[in-house]
Design an enzyme around this catalytic site. Structure first.
Site, PDB file in Angstrom:
ATOM      1  N   ARG A 239       8.902  -9.177 100.896  1.00 15.97           N
ATOM      2  CA  ARG A 239      10.422  -9.248 101.453  1.00 15.97           C
ATOM      3  C   ARG A 239      10.817  -7.878 102.631  1.00 15.97           C
ATOM      4  O   ARG A 239       9.914  -6.810 102.127  1.00 15.97           O
ATOM      5  CB  ARG A 239      11.044  -9.055 100.081  1.00 15.97           C
ATOM      6  CG  ARG A 239      11.295 -10.150  99.491  1.00 15.97           C
ATOM      7  CD  ARG A 239      12.379 -11.302 100.050  1.00 15.97           C
ATOM      8  NE  ARG A 239      12.575 -12.519  99.632  1.00 15.97           N
ATOM      9  CZ  ARG A 239      11.752 -13.508  99.820  1.00 15.97           C
ATOM     10  NH1 ARG A 239      10.598 -13.738 100.512  1.00 15.97           N
ATOM     11  NH2 ARG A 239      12.064 -14.805  98.977  1.00 15.97           N
ATOM     12  N   GLU A 268      17.085  -9.377 107.890  1.00 15.02           N
ATOM     13  CA  GLU A 268      16.856 -10.695 108.398  1.00 15.02           C
ATOM     14  C   GLU A 268      18.146 -11.610 108.671  1.00 15.02           C
ATOM     15  O   GLU A 268      18.896 -11.545 107.713  1.00 15.02           O
ATOM     16  CB  GLU A 268      15.914 -11.460 107.320  1.00 15.02           C
ATOM     17  CG  GLU A 268      14.622 -11.893 107.939  1.00 15.02           C
ATOM     18  CD  GLU A 268      13.897 -12.550 106.839  1.00 15.02           C
ATOM     19  OE1 GLU A 268      13.156 -11.774 106.366  1.00 15.02           O
ATOM     20  OE2 GLU A 268      13.828 -13.749 106.529  1.00 15.02           O
ATOM     21  N   HIS A 286       9.607 -14.962 109.508  1.00 18.12           N
ATOM     22  CA  HIS A 286       9.478 -15.514 107.985  1.00 18.12           C
ATOM     23  C   HIS A 286       8.717 -16.792 108.009  1.00 18.12           C
ATOM     24  O   HIS A 286       9.471 -17.810 107.226  1.00 18.12           O
ATOM     25  CB  HIS A 286      10.725 -15.540 107.402  1.00 18.12           C
ATOM     26  CG  HIS A 286      10.663 -15.199 105.926  1.00 18.12           C
ATOM     27  ND1 HIS A 286      11.687 -14.904 105.214  1.00 18.12           N
ATOM     28  CD2 HIS A 286      10.103 -15.587 104.815  1.00 18.12           C
ATOM     29  CE1 HIS A 286      11.393 -14.601 103.960  1.00 18.12           C
ATOM     30  NE2 HIS A 286      10.356 -15.423 103.668  1.00 18.12           N
TER      31      HIS A 286
HETATM   32  C1  DGY Z   1       9.627 -17.466  99.053  1.00 20.76           C
HETATM   33  O1  DGY Z   1       9.671 -18.632  98.564  1.00 20.76           O
HETATM   34  O2  DGY Z   1      10.084 -16.482  98.623  1.00 20.76           O
HETATM   35  C2  DGY Z   1       9.251 -17.335 100.606  1.00 20.76           C
HETATM   36  O3  DGY Z   1       9.604 -16.269 101.152  1.00 20.76           O
HETATM   37  C3  DGY Z   1       9.754 -18.363 101.403  1.00 20.76           C
HETATM   38  O4  DGY Z   1       8.947 -18.520 102.590  1.00 20.76           O
END
Ligand code: DGY
Length: 319
Positions: A239, A268, A286
């Site tokens: 993240r 983001e 992402h």
């Molecule tokens: C998630 O599922 O947390 C991912 O970041 C999606 O790509």
């Protein structure tokens, strides 16, 4: 008999919708744009079940708009977009989609390790800019992976899957995690467990694979970057806010570390301006779970969670 109302706040693969339609009265947002709040709230007013994406903030305002809500099924393994305590306080069940995106995300992390260490983004930009070039003994030299240490911060399923891939490239594995991995996994990977400072100081590549929480906010800040080696690389597929993006841009510009590859960003879809002009930053939007197979599996797992709860069963993958 009236069927429970299911609101899907983002566009998801049809197999997920098909499962939901078998058990509920489904309304789904069908655009790839983020759903406007007025439309979302209008639909949430009668929703008992909500299927959400990581671009939805499931906060007090969301819950206030959905007085009959019983469940939120997030189509993502990460659920930092959801105020879980607020959901719990209202008796709203929350589920996520662990497992089904492990391989895709580990593949992407490994791809980023290769991209940043072998300067592939830079090479692509060179060709596309039609800059004259010629093979040269010393042209665009990268860093080999064999015998190098990959330091994994967060050794859950994705961290372990990345370690398996990195082993195939001859890397040695170190990790930082609250708990030790199972002995047979550590043995298979030849993995050693380190505290964060030692991992940062001794790894050739540091990969972030931990969940985002208050505890991991800006875990990688200027201070942490300063503990890394000048020839080391950072990869983030977890993240964005785990990294202080402004501090990273400065560190990359000043040669504090050699390079970074980011799949996720602090604000983001915005990206720190300072990163955009840096050749030693690989930036992708992402894409960790972005394969047809994985996104379909994520949607169907979220839907199966809803089907289970509507059928009076326990959710399959509760948070
Ligand atoms: C998630 O599922 O947390 C991912 O970041 C999606 O790509």
């Amino acid at each position: 008999m009236t069927r429970p109302r299911v609101v899907v706040t983002g566009r998801i693969p049809e197999p997920g919708l098909d499962l939901l339609r078998e058990v509920g009265d489904v309304w789904a947002w069908t655009s790839d744009e983020v759903i406007p709040t007025e439309i979302r709230d209008e639909q949430l007013a009668s929703a008992e079940y909500a299927v959400t994406l990581l671009t939805d903030r499931v906060d007090q305002a969301f819950l206030d708009a959905a007085p009959a809500l019983r469940m939120v099924a997030n189509v993502a393994v990460g659920y930092n977009n959801i105020d879980v305590p607020a959901c719990r306080a209202r008796g709203v069940t929350v589920t996520n989609t662990p497992g089904v995106l492990t391989d895709a995300t580990a593949d992407l992390a490994m791809a980023l390790v290769l991209m940043v260490t072998r300067r592939l983004g830079e090479g692509e930009r060179l060709i596309r800019s039609e800059t004259p070039w010629q093979w040269g003994m010393f042209m665009m030299l990268g860093t080999g992976l064999q015998g190098r240490r990959l330091g994994i911060v967060g050794m859950g399923a994705i961290g372990v899957a990345l370690a398996d891939r990195a082993r195939a490239f001859g890397m040695e594995i170190a990790y930082h995690n609250r708990s030790a991995v199972a002995p047979e996994v550590a043995e298979r990977l030849g993995a050693i467990r380190l505290d964060l400072d030692e991992l940062l100081a001794t790894s050739d590549v540091v990969s972030l694979n931990c969940p985002y929480s208050e505890a991991t906010h800006h875990l990688i800040d200027a201070d942490a970057l300063g503990k890394m080696r000048e020839d080391a690389f950072l990869v983030n597929t977890a993240r964005g806010p785990i990294v202080d993006e402004a501090a990273l841009a400065v560190a990359l510009r000043d040669g504090v570390i050699a390079g970074a590859a980011l799949d996720v960003f602090e604000r983001e879809p915005a990206v720190e301006q300072g990163l955009l002009g840096l050749d030693n930053a690989v930036l992708v939007p992402h894409l960790g779970s972005a394969t047809i197979e994985t996104r379909t599996a994520m949607a169907t797992l979220a839907a199966r969670n809803v089907v289970a709860v509507i059928g009076g069963n326990d959710p399959i993958t509760p948070v």
